[in-house]
Motif scaffolding. Structure first.
Motif, short mmCIF file in Angstrom:
data_model
loop_
_atom_site.label_atom_id
_atom_site.label_comp_id
_atom_site.label_asym_id
_atom_site.label_seq_id
_atom_site.Cartn_x
_atom_site.Cartn_y
_atom_site.Cartn_z
N ALA A 190 51.55 7.96 32.89
CA ALA A 190 52.75 7.13 33.00
C ALA A 190 53.38 6.90 31.63
CB ALA A 190 52.40 5.79 33.65
N VAL A 248 48.53 3.63 40.61
CA VAL A 248 49.82 4.06 40.06
C VAL A 248 50.69 2.86 39.70
CG1 VAL A 248 51.98 5.26 40.60
CG2 VAL A 248 49.79 6.28 41.24
N MET A 298 52.03 1.76 35.94
CA MET A 298 53.43 1.51 35.61
C MET A 298 53.60 0.12 35.00
SD MET A 298 55.08 4.26 36.37
CE MET A 298 56.77 3.68 36.38
#
Length: 406
Positions: free
Chosen positions: A160, A207, A211
């Protein structure tokens, strides 16, 4: 004329002979005026190990606590439970900001309405999504398998960061973290109770968490926005509680009955929220009293203890292939976070300390070595040994057939 060097030497000797012998019994005068000397702040009398054990205990407890409420106690409302945690955290941080000094760090943060909308709200959204997905996972997967999947979090954060331009892509780093992915994949293949929906929820949570961490890193790149975990919770908890409430109001709250709350118990839910909030407070003290190295190693130790606790409490079946894969993932995780040079230095220091301990306590050292060898042999032979016992199903059928015959 004589030699000037000899003359100065002769003059120095005569001066030394004529000078009185200094009195060694006389008190030595202080070089600093005690009137203007600043009093030093006394150091903390609490050993850093206390903060380490407190953080590991609270971090493990909230995971096991949430698993018990959502799965064993049949309170199948993870979004509502997360919302309750955040509402409690909002209330407590507001109270602490007005009654204690733990949140004084917020006074150095130049927070405006524009920054709150452009930075805090998006981060809060990803925070809420990560918490929701993380709690939904407890409905489908075991704690042991969840912790194995969480080993991929540093990999997700790295990717990321590359995608958002926070960090520069590095092939060597990618190769290092690939061992973590390989280990988690092996552990997933060896999972006996594999549920695809739970795995997807956990990967989604990883995920979203990645982020969030990258966006926080962007926000904190300036010194004026530096926040400790408790100050961060002070800003993030209200918006996260509001977002979770909106989701829970649509999907869960209409289905909740008072019987579900009373079955778990209001005091249990209150204790659950208190443990979750105490964890955030303990992180502040742990960071202040230890180092990043200690934090990393404690995180790995906590994961191992959680896997062991899941096996002991819920009887979670873990295959040999999972042990192998998770060991690879943990080794890759430690190497990625610490680096080869740091690991080598720490091993050298540990070896030196062990040698010194052996020199002072040779008998105890022999007992420790012998006990470790016996424990290893017991675990290995116990794992290779065949299962001993009886087939309860077969025995029941035989008894029933005997009753019918009579």
């Amino acid at each position: 004329m004589g030699d000037p060097e000899k003359y100065s030497e002769k003059e120095r000797l005569s001066a030394d002979i004529g000078s009185p012998v200094p009195d060694t019994t006389a008190p030595i005068l202080p070089t600093v005026n005690p009137e203007v000397r600043k009093d030093e702040k006394p150091g903390s009398k609490i050993h850093p190990a206390f903060y380490v054990m407190t953080w590991i205990t609270l971090s493990s407890s909230i995971i096991l606590f949430n698993k018990w409420i959502l799965d064993t106690a049949k309170f199948h409302y993870p979004v509502t439970l997360t919302c309750w945690h955040l509402v409690f955290a909002t209330v407590m941080t507001q109270i602490m900001a007005r009654t204690t000094t733990l949140l004084d760090g917020r006074k150095t943060v130049k927070m405006t309405g524009r920054i709150y909308l452009r930075a805090i709200v998006p981060i809060g959204a990803f925070f809420s999504l990560s918490l929701i997905c993380g709690n939904l996972t407890y409905l489908y997967l075991s704690v042991a398998f969840i912790q194995m999947l969480k080993a991929c979090t540093p990999v997700a954060v790295l990717l990321a960061g590359w995608a958002m331009g926070v960090e520069k892509a590095d092939l060597r780093t990618l190769i290092n973290v690939s061992f973590i992915v390989i280990g988690v994949v092996i552990a997933s293949i060896g999972e006996i109770k594999f549920v695809l929906v739970g795995v997807l929820y956990q990967l989604g949570g990883i995920v979203f968490e990645a982020m969030r961490l990258v966006m926080v890193q962007q926000l904190l790149s300036s010194a004026e926005y530096k926040m400790d975990p408790l100050v961060s919770l002070y800003y993030f908890a209200p918006i996260c509680a509001f977002m979770n409430f909106c989701v829970a109001a649509i999907f869960e709250i209409p289905r909740i009955q008072m019987a579900d709350v009373y079955y778990v118990g209001p005091w249990i839910l209150l204790a659950n929220a208190m443990v979750a909030f105490a964890l955030n407070v303990s992180v502040v003290f742990l960071i202040g009293r230890t180092s990043g190295l200690v934090m990393t190693l404690c995180g790995v130790l906590k994961d191992i203890l959680l896997v062991a606790a899941s096996i002991a409490i819920w009887g979670t079946p873990v295959s040999a292939l999972q042990y192998f894969g998770y060991s690879i993932a943990l080794a890759g995780l430690v190497y990625y976070k610490l680096g080869g040079a740091t690991i080598k230095a720490q091993l050298s220091e540990l070896n030196r300390a062990w040698a010194e301990y052996g020199a002072k306590h040779p008998a105890v050292r022999k007992v420790i070595v012998l006990g470790s060898v016996l424990l290893f042999l017991f675990l290995v032979l116990g794992g290779l040994a065949p299962k001993v016992g009886y087939d309860s199903t077969y025995l029941t059928s035989v008894i029933k057939e005997g009753d019918k015959a009579t």
